[in-house]
Design a protein around this motif. Structure first.
Motif, short mmCIF file in Angstrom:
data_model
loop_
_atom_site.label_atom_id
_atom_site.label_comp_id
_atom_site.label_asym_id
_atom_site.label_seq_id
_atom_site.Cartn_x
_atom_site.Cartn_y
_atom_site.Cartn_z
N GLN A 25 0.81 -1.22 0.00
CA GLN A 25 0.00 0.00 0.00
C GLN A 25 0.84 1.27 0.00
O GLN A 25 0.33 2.34 -0.35
N HIS A 128 1.04 -9.35 4.42
CA HIS A 128 -0.10 -8.43 4.26
C HIS A 128 -0.52 -8.46 2.78
O HIS A 128 -0.46 -7.43 2.10
N TRP A 129 -0.80 -9.66 2.30
CA TRP A 129 -1.51 -9.90 1.04
C TRP A 129 -0.69 -9.88 -0.25
O TRP A 129 -1.21 -10.19 -1.31
N ASN A 173 -1.97 -10.96 8.09
CA ASN A 173 -2.99 -9.93 8.25
C ASN A 173 -4.31 -10.42 7.66
O ASN A 173 -4.41 -10.71 6.48
N GLU A 174 -5.32 -10.53 8.52
CA GLU A 174 -6.71 -10.72 8.09
C GLU A 174 -6.97 -11.89 7.14
O GLU A 174 -7.29 -11.69 5.96
N CYS A 177 -10.09 -11.69 4.84
CA CYS A 177 -10.00 -10.92 3.59
C CYS A 177 -9.28 -11.73 2.51
O CYS A 177 -9.69 -11.73 1.35
N LEU A 181 -12.41 -12.19 0.23
CA LEU A 181 -12.32 -11.14 -0.79
C LEU A 181 -11.41 -11.57 -1.94
O LEU A 181 -11.63 -11.19 -3.09
N PHE A 188 -10.39 -8.82 -4.40
CA PHE A 188 -8.98 -8.64 -4.07
C PHE A 188 -8.17 -9.70 -4.82
O PHE A 188 -8.72 -10.73 -5.23
N ASN A 313 -8.12 -6.40 14.35
CA ASN A 313 -8.37 -5.29 13.43
C ASN A 313 -9.87 -5.07 13.40
O ASN A 313 -10.62 -6.02 13.15
N TYR A 315 -13.18 -2.14 12.42
CA TYR A 315 -13.54 -0.87 11.81
C TYR A 315 -14.97 -0.45 12.03
O TYR A 315 -15.28 0.73 12.10
N TRP A 347 -18.55 -0.22 3.21
CA TRP A 347 -18.65 -1.20 4.30
C TRP A 347 -18.42 -0.62 5.69
O TRP A 347 -18.49 -1.31 6.68
N GLU A 374 -5.27 -2.65 14.09
CA GLU A 374 -5.84 -1.66 13.14
C GLU A 374 -7.19 -1.21 13.64
O GLU A 374 -8.01 -2.00 14.08
N TRP A 409 -5.09 2.92 11.79
CA TRP A 409 -4.90 2.74 10.36
C TRP A 409 -5.34 4.03 9.69
O TRP A 409 -6.48 4.37 9.78
N GLU A 416 -5.51 2.02 -1.33
CA GLU A 416 -6.56 1.33 -0.56
C GLU A 416 -7.15 0.19 -1.40
O GLU A 416 -8.33 0.14 -1.70
N TRP A 417 -6.27 -0.73 -1.81
CA TRP A 417 -6.68 -1.96 -2.50
C TRP A 417 -7.64 -1.65 -3.66
O TRP A 417 -7.34 -0.79 -4.48
N PHE A 425 -7.60 6.63 4.16
CA PHE A 425 -7.61 6.23 5.57
C PHE A 425 -6.51 6.93 6.36
O PHE A 425 -6.35 6.69 7.55
C1 PNW Z 1 -7.93 -3.78 6.22
N1 PNW Z 1 -14.07 -5.28 4.61
O1 PNW Z 1 -8.66 -4.28 5.14
C2 PNW Z 1 -6.48 -3.98 5.82
O2 PNW Z 1 -5.70 -4.66 6.78
C3 PNW Z 1 -5.79 -2.75 5.37
O3 PNW Z 1 -4.74 -3.10 4.51
C4 PNW Z 1 -6.81 -1.80 4.72
O4 PNW Z 1 -6.22 -0.72 4.09
C5 PNW Z 1 -7.74 -1.37 5.83
O5 PNW Z 1 -8.34 -2.49 6.48
C6 PNW Z 1 -8.85 -0.44 5.36
O6 PNW Z 1 -9.65 -1.07 4.41
C7 PNW Z 1 -10.00 -4.48 5.08
O7 PNW Z 1 -14.58 -5.22 3.46
C8 PNW Z 1 -10.61 -4.39 3.83
O8 PNW Z 1 -14.76 -5.61 5.62
C9 PNW Z 1 -11.95 -4.65 3.67
C10 PNW Z 1 -12.70 -5.02 4.77
C11 PNW Z 1 -12.10 -5.10 6.04
C12 PNW Z 1 -10.76 -4.84 6.18
#
Ligand code: PNW
Length: 469
Positions: A25, A128-129, A173-174, A177, A181, A188, A313, A315, A347, A374, A409, A416-417, A425
């Protein structure tokens, strides 16, 4: 354990706080110094995959501007910085017999030294992906069990070369995802999706569950290696970080209460239950039948207990109802959240109570110290409100949960993917024309909050220690 006191709760002096980023990123320079291609290099170039049609070739140019990023961290006064290592800079082709790239090692080695010289603790994500593209081309990447040995060898190189200085490791990481995803919805890299998952007969997907299974095994065998060969000598902590958002029922009906629990089981329990408790959630077994892979008893003994802490992590919060849930990919995210301020991306909505409830749920269920690796919010304009609310909420309850780290974060706006550079962010604004960084009020707010809430380190006594005989 944080002592319960009256609010505002003070966090212990060794509480880790700071900002997080990830290699793909921010780094750019995708061809520099022998780096191999990753699945994201390839995915971002496919038409229609990235919202603004841009890729990661430059990003925030942090491979070149890393010292400026460090200056930012110093100006913010952080205790720690979470960043990730790009596997394909260390082993360009990725595999267990492929050559190591000394130039890639040097880059991260310099970064780690420079952090330590500035008194900042490196908190390192190993994956991290950005999977080396060659491993996807050779055998399908996460879909093939071959990956376990390749991943473990990659992590071994990192422990050997950086473990003398890195005391906090995140294996992955995650995984949700990566699995859903990347291998279910295809939004992704590597962009695998199956139309079958959108069929009215229901979800017949297999790949997300297979990919997730291999992520868990790779994580667990890397932890086994670290514990057996490095941990005693190097004295670090190792664990995984899971994404997971709080889920609340739309109303008190039993179906909706159940829907919320199922959402948590799939978003979090899928990975956390095997890793902390030693089994997949019952609901997933029932939902998926023989599409959910199984662990051998030997594998299970490696998986169970394979994380020194809970990496969290989070959000947003999802509002769950049985009737709103589409009949496919049950439990996989399609809940409608209409709880708070809408962020720049679909989301994410701001609901600070959910942050607190999730902390309590995880602490009760898994009983591991929690590192928030995060948490953040994407806004177009300067707006610190959601962060202020999330942190202020901690005051009400913080004393009851063993929480030891918080990383916002992100240090700066970045790739941002699938949203490209549209969604921001960053707590530092980046002008992508000039790559100039502009600290935002939200960064200053976060730093001030932690300076106010973390206990000061005790001053060393002026008295000389009593002489021993
Ligand atoms: C995380 N969702 O990703 C990642 O760890 C980061 O790299 C990313 O930039 C950050 O959160 C913000 O998006 C996510 O769709 C991406 O629920 C998508 C989701 C959750 C986390």
């Amino acid at each position: 354990m944080i002592a319960a006191s009256s609010p505002p709760y003070k966090l212990p002096h060794d509480f880790l706080w700071g900002f997080a980023t990830a290699s793909f990123q921010i780094e750019g320079s995708t061809q520099a110094d022998g780096r191999g291609k990753s699945i994201w290099d390839d995915f971002a170039k496919q038409p229609g995959k990235i919202l603004d049609g841009r890729d990661g070739e430059v990003a925030t140019d942090s491979y070149k501007l890393w010292k400026e990023d460090l200056d930012l961290l110093v100006s913010y006064g952080v205790k720690s910085y979470r960043f990730s290592i790009a596997w394909s800079r260390i082993i360009p082709l990725g595999g267990r017999n492929d050559p190591i790239n000394e130039a890639g090692i040097q880059f991260y080695s310099n970064l780690i030294d420079a952090l330590l010289e500035r008194g900042i603790i490196p908190f390192v994500t190993l994956y991290h992906w950005d999977l080396p593209l060659t491993l996807y081309e050779r055998y399908g990447g996460w879909l093939n069990k071959e990956i376990v040995q390749d991943y473990v060898r990659y992590t071994k190189v990192c422990f050997e070369r950086f473990g003398d200085r890195v005391k906090y490791w995140l294996t992955m990481n995650e995984p949700w995802c990566i699995s859903v995803l990347g291998h279910g919805r295809g939004v992704f890299a590597p962009g695998r999706s199956s139309d079958r998952t959108r069929s009215p007969e229901g979800d017949s997907s297999t790949e997300p569950w297979i990919a997730g299974h291999h992520v868990i095994l790779s994580h667990a065998y890397a932890v086994k290696l670290y514990r057996e060969e490095f941990q005693t000598r190097q004295g670090g902590q190792i664990g995984i970080t899971l994404n997971g958002d709080w889920a609340i029922p739309y109303d008190d009906s039993p179906e909706n209460i159940e829907a919320a629990q199922h959402a948590l089981d799939v978003a979090i329990g899928w990975f956390a239950d095997p890793i902390y408790l030693g089994y997949y959630p019952e609901y997933m077994k029932t939902m998926l039948g023989d599409r959910l892979p199984t662990f051998t008893s030997e594998e299970l003994s490696v998986v169970k207990g394979s994380s020194d802490f809970y990496g969290m992590n989070t959000y947003t919060t999802n509002l769950c109802s049985e009737c709103r849930r589409p009949h496919l990919m049950r439990g996989l995210s399609p809940y409608i959240a209409d709880l708070g301020t809408q962020a720049q991306c679909a989301w994410l909505q701001d609901y600070p109570e959910g942050f607190r409830d999730l902390l309590n749920y995880l602490w009760k269920k898994y009983r591991k110290p929690i590192y928030v690796t995060e948490n953040g919010f994407a806004v177009k304009d300067e707006d610190t409100k959601p962060l202020e609310e999330a942190l202020a909420d901690y005051d009400r309850d913080g004393g009851r949960v063993d929480i030891r780290a918080y990383f916002a974060w992100s240090l700066l706006d970045n790739f941002e993917w699938a949203d490209g550079y549209v969604t921001r962010f960053g707590l530092t604004y980046v002008d992508y024309e000039t790559q100039k960084r502009y600290p935002k009020d939200s960064a200053k707010f976060v730093c001030q909050w932690f300076k106010d809430h973390v206990e000061k380190e005790e001053e060393p006594d002026d008295e000389p220690p009593p002489a021993t005989t």
